[in-house]
Design an enzyme around this catalytic site. Structure first.
Site, PDB file in Angstrom:
ATOM      1  N   SER A  36       0.829  -1.212   0.000  1.00  0.00           N
ATOM      2  CA  SER A  36       0.000   0.000   0.000  1.00  0.00           C
ATOM      3  C   SER A  36       0.858   1.253   0.000  1.00  0.00           C
ATOM      4  CB  SER A  36      -0.877   0.037   1.252  1.00  0.00           C
ATOM      5  OG  SER A  36      -1.665  -1.113   1.339  1.00  0.00           O
ATOM      6  N   HIS A  67     -10.943  -1.782 -10.602  1.00  0.00           N
ATOM      7  CA  HIS A  67     -10.087  -2.627  -9.767  1.00  0.00           C
ATOM      8  C   HIS A  67      -8.642  -2.244 -10.054  1.00  0.00           C
ATOM      9  CE1 HIS A  67      -8.160  -6.070  -7.948  1.00  0.00           C
ATOM     10  NE2 HIS A  67      -9.298  -6.304  -7.318  1.00  0.00           N
ATOM     11  N   HIS A  89      -6.030  -9.215  -1.001  1.00  0.00           N
ATOM     12  CA  HIS A  89      -5.926  -9.392   0.453  1.00  0.00           C
ATOM     13  C   HIS A  89      -6.977 -10.380   0.969  1.00  0.00           C
ATOM     14  CE1 HIS A  89      -4.175  -5.321  -0.165  1.00  0.00           C
ATOM     15  NE2 HIS A  89      -3.353  -5.695   0.788  1.00  0.00           N
ATOM     16  N   TYR A  91      -8.561  -9.906   3.607  1.00  0.00           N
ATOM     17  CA  TYR A  91      -9.688  -9.130   4.151  1.00  0.00           C
ATOM     18  C   TYR A  91     -10.698  -8.726   3.080  1.00  0.00           C
ATOM     19  CZ  TYR A  91      -7.087  -4.905   2.713  1.00  0.00           C
ATOM     20  OH  TYR A  91      -6.407  -3.962   2.016  1.00  0.00           O
ATOM     21  N   GLU A  92     -10.328  -8.864   1.816  1.00  0.00           N
ATOM     22  CA  GLU A  92     -11.294  -8.624   0.744  1.00  0.00           C
ATOM     23  C   GLU A  92     -12.168  -9.856   0.504  1.00  0.00           C
ATOM     24  OE1 GLU A  92      -9.433  -5.996  -2.613  1.00  0.00           O
ATOM     25  OE2 GLU A  92      -7.816  -7.185  -1.713  1.00  0.00           O
ATOM     26  N   ALA A 119       2.803  -2.070   3.976  1.00  0.00           N
ATOM     27  CA  ALA A 119       2.619  -1.014   4.978  1.00  0.00           C
ATOM     28  C   ALA A 119       2.295  -1.709   6.288  1.00  0.00           C
ATOM     29  CB  ALA A 119       1.465  -0.110   4.565  1.00  0.00           C
ATOM     30  N   MET A 216      -1.604  -6.588   7.226  1.00  0.00           N
ATOM     31  CA  MET A 216      -2.681  -7.473   6.765  1.00  0.00           C
ATOM     32  C   MET A 216      -2.333  -8.193   5.463  1.00  0.00           C
ATOM     33  SD  MET A 216      -5.834  -4.824   7.441  1.00  0.00           S
ATOM     34  CE  MET A 216      -5.893  -3.831   8.943  1.00  0.00           C
ATOM     35  N   SER A 217      -1.061  -8.477   5.245  1.00  0.00           N
ATOM     36  CA  SER A 217      -0.692  -9.092   3.960  1.00  0.00           C
ATOM     37  C   SER A 217       0.570  -9.921   4.102  1.00  0.00           C
ATOM     38  CB  SER A 217      -0.470  -7.988   2.911  1.00  0.00           C
ATOM     39  OG  SER A 217       0.679  -7.227   3.239  1.00  0.00           O
ATOM     40  N   ASN A 240       2.512   3.993  10.672  1.00  0.00           N
ATOM     41  CA  ASN A 240       1.843   4.554  11.856  1.00  0.00           C
ATOM     42  C   ASN A 240       2.279   3.783  13.078  1.00  0.00           C
ATOM     43  OD1 ASN A 240      -0.008   2.479  10.286  1.00  0.00           O
ATOM     44  ND2 ASN A 240      -0.487   2.258  12.463  1.00  0.00           N
ATOM     45  N   HIS A 252      -7.143   4.473   6.750  1.00  0.00           N
ATOM     46  CA  HIS A 252      -6.448   3.956   5.577  1.00  0.00           C
ATOM     47  C   HIS A 252      -5.803   5.075   4.772  1.00  0.00           C
ATOM     48  CE1 HIS A 252      -5.381   1.085   2.554  1.00  0.00           C
ATOM     49  NE2 HIS A 252      -6.098   1.674   1.624  1.00  0.00           N
TER      50      HIS A 252
HETATM   51  N1  HPA Z   1      -2.356  -2.488  11.569  1.00  0.00           N
HETATM   52  C1  HPA Z   1      -2.582  -3.372  10.578  1.00  0.00           C
HETATM   53  N2  HPA Z   1      -2.253  -3.155   9.311  1.00  0.00           N
HETATM   54  C2  HPA Z   1      -1.648  -1.988   9.033  1.00  0.00           C
HETATM   55  C3  HPA Z   1      -1.371  -1.025  10.004  1.00  0.00           C
HETATM   56  C4  HPA Z   1      -1.748  -1.285  11.339  1.00  0.00           C
HETATM   57  O1  HPA Z   1      -1.533  -0.484  12.268  1.00  0.00           O
HETATM   58  N3  HPA Z   1      -0.764   0.021   9.378  1.00  0.00           N
HETATM   59  C5  HPA Z   1      -0.655  -0.328   8.073  1.00  0.00           C
HETATM   60  N4  HPA Z   1      -1.202  -1.539   7.846  1.00  0.00           N
END
Ligand code: HPA
Length: 284
Positions: A36, A67, A89, A91-92, A119, A216-217, A240, A252
């Site tokens: 990301s 997409h 992902h 989560y999708e 990320a 998440m990947s 972050n 996001h």
């Molecule tokens: N948590 C999960 N996935 C993420 C985060 C996070 O803080 N930052 C970027 N992807």
């Protein structure tokens, strides 16, 4: 194989046939998966093929407008690379075998190494937004595995995961950071399912269990890569402080923006890494 695993294998075969025809015998040395906010690196590739996921037969989302995601084949620092800017992902709602599709496609087209990026939220307290972290190891908190189902013929049934991230490639990343003048952290990436971010209690749990960053990947791709015998290197871009560690609510858009801000450092490190680990000696 489970229906979804068979569907993913069929999808990989169709994509390999279509991309292989377009690449006309050219093959990549390294697959790059860009996380990301990190997709801009794909635009730096001296490309012989640049195609939207939507235009690759077999790729989920093919034919669906809007997409995002591109496959770019070409050279970066004179190294033949196949880059995926975007991924599928869990989560999708995608099966882990779909998340692993880029790895299986890249391997079938000739890649023998994988560079993954993502990320991630920083759990270790010394990590700041904008830092890059070499992934030394991971923890699979998605409770999913792309290899579940009968084994694919060219994949190891029980891949060893005692050194999923290749020691020589880690050394090349360290050297790349040093030569580019960019301090790189090192640590353990914990993959969770998402898409909700973690609670502060979950982050404290992950910290106690040995995670330095969370995202998440990545883990499905790395597992599939090890089953195929690919060498793997990974970098997390810390976008972050993880939940409860920075006080700020997570969103996001902020994650994407932080990824893009770190994009300059990320590009320098990846270029230096490719030169060290893969370029012909004359170009080092
Ligand atoms: N948590 C999960 N996935 C993420 C985060 C996070 O803080 N930052 C970027 N992807």
């Amino acid at each position: 194989m489970s229906v979804t695993a068979i569907a993913a294998q069929n999808a990989a075969d169709r994509a390999v046939a279509a991309l292989g025809e377009r690449l006309a015998g050219w093959s990549p040395r390294v697959a790059l998966i860009l996380g990301s906010g990190l997709g801009r690196l794909a635009a730096r590739i001296v490309a012989s093929l640049d195609i939207a996921f939507a235009d690759v037969p077999g790729f989920p989302g093919a034919g669906v407008r809007g997409h995002s995601g591109r496959v770019v084949a070409g050279t970066l620092e004179d190294v033949p690379v196949l880059a995926f800017a975007g991924r599928w992902h869990l989560y999708e709602g995608y099966d882990p075998a779909v998340a692993a599709l880029p790895v299986r496609v890249a391997h079938a087209l000739g890649a023998r190494s994988l560079f993954v990026s993502n990320a991630a939220g920083g759990i270790r307290r010394t990590l700041r937004a904008g830092d890059l972290m070499i992934v030394r190891d991971h923890i699979n908190f998605t409770w999913r595995n792309p290899l579940a189902g009968p084994a694919a013929l060219n994949e190891t049934r029980f891949p060893d995961m005692s050194a999923p991230y290749d020691a020589d490639l880690i050394a090349a990343l360290r050297a790349a950071g040093a030569s580019a003048g960019i301090a790189l952290g090192e640590g353990v990436y914990a993959a969770v399912l998402g898409p909700s971010y973690e609670t502060p209690a979950e982050i404290r749990m992950l910290e106690r269990l040995g995670a330095d960053a969370v995202g998440m990947s990545t883990v499905p791709e790395v597992i599939a890569a090890r089953a195929l015998g690919l060498r793997v290197a990974g970098v997390s871009v810390i976008t972050n402080p993880a939940a409860g560690m920075g006080g700020e609510p997570l969103d996001h858009a902020g994650v994407l923006a932080a990824g893009e801000r770190a994009g300059g450092d990320f590009e320098k490190v990846v270029r230096a890494f490719l030169r060290r680990a893969f370029a012909p000696p004359a170009n080092r």
